[in-house]
Design a protein around this motif. Sequence first.
Motif, PDB file in Angstrom:
ATOM      1  N   SER A 147      40.910  49.293  55.905  1.00 42.66           N
ATOM      2  CA  SER A 147      42.282  49.576  55.198  1.00 42.66           C
ATOM      3  C   SER A 147      42.129  48.299  54.126  1.00 42.66           C
ATOM      4  O   SER A 147      42.609  48.054  52.906  1.00 42.66           O
ATOM      5  N   TYR A 148      41.321  47.234  54.185  1.00 43.49           N
ATOM      6  CA  TYR A 148      41.242  45.981  53.458  1.00 43.49           C
ATOM      7  C   TYR A 148      39.558  45.425  53.671  1.00 43.49           C
ATOM      8  O   TYR A 148      39.285  45.619  54.641  1.00 43.49           O
ATOM      9  N   TYR A 149      38.843  44.550  52.346  1.00 40.00           N
ATOM     10  CA  TYR A 149      38.101  44.334  52.775  1.00 40.00           C
ATOM     11  C   TYR A 149      37.939  43.328  51.505  1.00 40.00           C
ATOM     12  O   TYR A 149      37.666  44.048  50.125  1.00 40.00           O
ATOM     13  N   ALA A 150      37.617  42.536  51.692  1.00 42.50           N
ATOM     14  CA  ALA A 150      36.773  41.554  50.394  1.00 42.50           C
ATOM     15  C   ALA A 150      35.568  40.784  50.748  1.00 42.50           C
ATOM     16  O   ALA A 150      35.240  40.172  52.041  1.00 42.50           O
ATOM     17  N   VAL A 151      34.706  40.617  49.868  1.00 43.70           N
ATOM     18  CA  VAL A 151      33.690  39.881  50.173  1.00 43.70           C
ATOM     19  C   VAL A 151      33.267  39.033  48.561  1.00 43.70           C
ATOM     20  O   VAL A 151      33.393  39.547  47.533  1.00 43.70           O
ATOM     21  N   ALA A 152      33.012  37.368  49.324  1.00 44.92           N
ATOM     22  CA  ALA A 152      33.227  36.712  48.721  1.00 44.92           C
ATOM     23  C   ALA A 152      32.199  36.123  48.573  1.00 44.92           C
ATOM     24  O   ALA A 152      31.218  35.840  50.310  1.00 44.92           O
ATOM     25  N   THR A 153      31.006  35.958  47.769  1.00 50.49           N
ATOM     26  CA  THR A 153      29.642  35.144  47.476  1.00 50.49           C
ATOM     27  C   THR A 153      29.558  34.189  46.777  1.00 50.49           C
ATOM     28  O   THR A 153      29.885  33.187  45.986  1.00 50.49           O
ATOM     29  N   SER A 154      28.565  33.456  47.178  1.00 50.71           N
ATOM     30  CA  SER A 154      28.012  31.758  46.331  1.00 50.71           C
ATOM     31  C   SER A 154      26.981  32.226  45.210  1.00 50.71           C
ATOM     32  O   SER A 154      26.944  31.540  44.210  1.00 50.71           O
ATOM     33  N   ALA A 155      26.844  33.872  45.305  1.00 50.21           N
ATOM     34  CA  ALA A 155      26.166  33.733  43.779  1.00 50.21           C
ATOM     35  C   ALA A 155      26.339  35.613  43.889  1.00 50.21           C
ATOM     36  O   ALA A 155      27.001  35.658  43.995  1.00 50.21           O
ATOM     37  N   ASN A 156      25.760  36.038  42.981  1.00 47.71           N
ATOM     38  CA  ASN A 156      25.360  37.254  42.853  1.00 47.71           C
ATOM     39  C   ASN A 156      25.071  37.914  43.911  1.00 47.71           C
ATOM     40  O   ASN A 156      24.487  38.148  44.727  1.00 47.71           O
ATOM     41  N   LEU A 157      26.222  38.454  44.543  1.00 49.54           N
ATOM     42  CA  LEU A 157      25.340  39.543  45.898  1.00 49.54           C
ATOM     43  C   LEU A 157      23.820  39.688  46.275  1.00 49.54           C
ATOM     44  O   LEU A 157      23.145  39.331  46.903  1.00 49.54           O
ATOM     45  N   ASP A 158      23.184  40.532  45.649  1.00 48.64           N
ATOM     46  CA  ASP A 158      22.066  40.987  45.112  1.00 48.64           C
ATOM     47  C   ASP A 158      21.132  39.935  45.147  1.00 48.64           C
ATOM     48  O   ASP A 158      19.950  40.300  45.052  1.00 48.64           O
ATOM     49  N   GLU A 159      21.699  38.494  44.076  1.00 50.71           N
ATOM     50  CA  GLU A 159      20.759  37.655  44.940  1.00 50.71           C
ATOM     51  C   GLU A 159      20.540  36.954  46.493  1.00 50.71           C
ATOM     52  O   GLU A 159      19.478  35.936  46.612  1.00 50.71           O
ATOM     53  N   VAL A 160      21.913  36.981  46.708  1.00 47.38           N
ATOM     54  CA  VAL A 160      22.030  36.271  48.035  1.00 47.38           C
ATOM     55  C   VAL A 160      21.617  37.157  49.456  1.00 47.38           C
ATOM     56  O   VAL A 160      21.521  36.617  50.866  1.00 47.38           O
ATOM     57  N   GLY A 212      23.172  31.082  50.293  1.00 46.58           N
ATOM     58  CA  GLY A 212      23.321  31.974  50.083  1.00 46.58           C
ATOM     59  C   GLY A 212      24.424  31.550  51.160  1.00 46.58           C
ATOM     60  O   GLY A 212      23.784  31.332  52.502  1.00 46.58           O
ATOM     61  N   VAL A 213      26.068  31.834  50.846  1.00 47.70           N
ATOM     62  CA  VAL A 213      26.843  31.546  51.833  1.00 47.70           C
ATOM     63  C   VAL A 213      27.796  33.401  50.864  1.00 47.70           C
ATOM     64  O   VAL A 213      27.838  33.338  50.351  1.00 47.70           O
ATOM     65  N   ILE A 214      27.839  34.058  53.289  1.00 52.00           N
ATOM     66  CA  ILE A 214      28.580  35.156  52.089  1.00 52.00           C
ATOM     67  C   ILE A 214      29.616  35.160  53.512  1.00 52.00           C
ATOM     68  O   ILE A 214      29.546  34.559  54.164  1.00 52.00           O
ATOM     69  N   VAL A 215      31.145  35.577  52.583  1.00 48.62           N
ATOM     70  CA  VAL A 215      32.388  35.604  53.349  1.00 48.62           C
ATOM     71  C   VAL A 215      32.931  37.108  53.238  1.00 48.62           C
ATOM     72  O   VAL A 215      33.098  37.605  52.130  1.00 48.62           O
ATOM     73  N   THR A 216      32.747  37.783  54.944  1.00 48.76           N
ATOM     74  CA  THR A 216      33.641  38.714  54.031  1.00 48.76           C
ATOM     75  C   THR A 216      35.142  39.293  54.694  1.00 48.76           C
ATOM     76  O   THR A 216      34.917  38.195  56.429  1.00 48.76           O
ATOM     77  N   ILE A 217      36.243  39.872  54.969  1.00 49.15           N
ATOM     78  CA  ILE A 217      37.062  39.897  55.655  1.00 49.15           C
ATOM     79  C   ILE A 217      37.765  41.414  56.052  1.00 49.15           C
ATOM     80  O   ILE A 217      37.737  42.058  54.704  1.00 49.15           O
ATOM     81  N   ALA A 218      37.321  41.818  57.055  1.00 41.73           N
ATOM     82  CA  ALA A 218      37.373  43.082  56.738  1.00 41.73           C
ATOM     83  C   ALA A 218      38.645  43.604  57.389  1.00 41.73           C
ATOM     84  O   ALA A 218      38.641  43.384  59.119  1.00 41.73           O
ATOM     85  N   GLY A 236      30.245  34.738  43.385  1.00 43.05           N
ATOM     86  CA  GLY A 236      30.256  33.638  42.611  1.00 43.05           C
ATOM     87  C   GLY A 236      31.809  32.704  43.521  1.00 43.05           C
ATOM     88  O   GLY A 236      32.048  31.940  42.437  1.00 43.05           O
ATOM     89  N   LYS A 237      32.320  33.435  44.155  1.00 39.78           N
ATOM     90  CA  LYS A 237      33.656  32.694  44.392  1.00 39.78           C
ATOM     91  C   LYS A 237      33.998  31.454  45.443  1.00 39.78           C
ATOM     92  O   LYS A 237      34.324  30.703  45.780  1.00 39.78           O
TER      93      LYS A 237
END
Length: 249
Positions: A94-107, A57-63, A158-159
Motif C-alpha cells: 500500500s506504501y513503498y519508499a526506497v532511499a539510497t546513497s546513490a543511484n539504485l543501479d550503482e549501489v 552503499g546504503v539503502i533504506v526501504t519502508i513498506a 541519493g537521499k
Amino acid sequence: MRWLIALLLLAFPVAAEEVVLGLSQDEIAITTSFDGSEIFVFGAVKREAPIPEGELGVIVTIAGPSVPVTVRRKERRFGIWVNTDGVEIESAPSYYAVATSANLDEVLSVRENLRHKVSVPSMIQSVSAPNTVLDASAYVSALIRIRENSGNFQLLEGKVVVDDETLFRTRIRLPAALTEGAYETRIFLTRDGNIVSQYETAIDVRKVGLERWLHSLSRNQPVVYGLMSLAIAIFAGWSASAAFSLLRN
C-alpha cells in the motif's frame, strides 16, 4: 575442542560490517487531523576490522501492508468512460519508499535486487491477466505510475547521506492516506553492489481517538454508522440553509 570452535567460526563467519539503526519514531498515530508524517532514519556502521575495500552503499526501504489490487483499463465508448479489461495483482504494498546513497543501479546489483526485492517493481507479485490482455506489464506500470503520483511509491535516489563511511541518515515522507498495520523497515549495506549486511524493524501505524472510533463503528455496526452519517448530512444541510436565509434577510 579447539578444532570444533574453528569449524563453528568457519560455518558462521562474523560480519565485517553491521548496521546500528535509529528511528525518530516507531509508532504513528492517525487522527482526524493527520496530514502525513516524516520519518528520520539514522544509524551507523559497526565494524570489528578496518574499512573493507569497495564502494559503500546504503539503502533504506519502508513498506506498508501488502494488499491485492485490481487494475483496469478505461476506454471511451459511446461518449462515456467505462472500465474494460482488468489485471489482478495478488500482492502490492500500500506504501513503498526506497532511499539510497546513490543511484539504485550503482549501489545494488540486479541479482541482489531480485533476491531481496528492493526496487518498487520487484515488490509487486503474482499478476493474473485474462486472455484478452496481451501486455500485463503495462497494467503494473500504470499502478506504479498512479501510486508514484500520489506519493505512495517513492524512489529517493541519493537521499541517504553517508559521512566517513560510518554514519548515515535520511528523511522519508509518509502521505496522509496510510493503511493501518506494520510498516516493515529495512536497511541494507552494500559493497560494489553486493549486500554485506541487513537490518529489519517495523513502524506501527494505527488510528487513534475519534478516527479509530469511527473506523471501528463503520466496520462493526455499518447500519448505525450509515444512519449517523445521514443525520450529520441532514443537519449540515439545514444549518447551511438557515445561515443563507439569515444572510439574505
